[in-house]
Scaffold this active site. Sequence first.
Site, mmCIF file in Angstrom:
data_model
loop_
_atom_site.group_PDB
_atom_site.id
_atom_site.type_symbol
_atom_site.label_atom_id
_atom_site.label_comp_id
_atom_site.label_asym_id
_atom_site.label_seq_id
_atom_site.Cartn_x
_atom_site.Cartn_y
_atom_site.Cartn_z
ATOM 1 N N GLU A 1 -2.623 -24.267 -31.045
ATOM 2 C CA GLU A 1 -1.986 -23.030 -31.507
ATOM 3 C C GLU A 1 -1.243 -23.224 -32.834
ATOM 4 O O GLU A 1 -1.206 -22.334 -33.666
ATOM 5 C CB GLU A 1 -1.000 -22.554 -30.431
ATOM 6 N N ASP A 2 -0.642 -24.374 -33.003
ATOM 7 C CA ASP A 2 0.311 -24.543 -34.115
ATOM 8 C C ASP A 2 -0.127 -25.502 -35.213
ATOM 9 O O ASP A 2 0.584 -25.658 -36.199
ATOM 10 C CB ASP A 2 1.647 -25.080 -33.577
#
Length: 179
Positions: free
Chosen positions: A68-69
């Site tokens: 996600e990051d």
Amino acid sequence: MFSQEEYLKALRFAAKAHKEQKTPYGLPYLTHVTSVAMEVIHASIESKLDDDKANKAISCALLHDVLEDTDMTFDDIFNEFGLDIAEGVEALSKYESLPKKQQMQDSLNRILEQPYEIQLVKLADRITNLQKPPKDWDNEKKKAYLKEAKFILSCLKNSNLYLSARLEKKIEDYNQYID
Ligand SMILES: [Mn+2]
């Protein structure tokens, strides 16, 4: 008991991936993922998870925000950790291509298709995040975050009784931050 070597392998991978990323409190991002891993380790012991499941859950906890990051891909995780962990991390990741309102529901649907030892990582993540909210959060945002926590608990409460009881308590306690 879990494998120290597998823990370190996932920790190093997460450290390389998250680089200089900070938490909303300005701390190195690894404080978040190691806190989630700590909750998962505690749950593995309380619930007497077998070693293989504990290792998968702990690795997924350390890696859960990598897709996600960061720039890491599914294939990067797959090549280092194998299919079960890569698919676990993917389920724990929201798809940014979806409308914001659908992202959590979609991720939870995919988490529910995973084994319990992956599902419980999401409980551990929200337990970790239900601390004193960052200063810039207004009341509406806190209320929405609490509502979302209740929804996560309702979807995943059977995945691990120890962590669901702990999240329930964190949800109760969070009301102190809401006007
Ligand atoms: Mn997280």
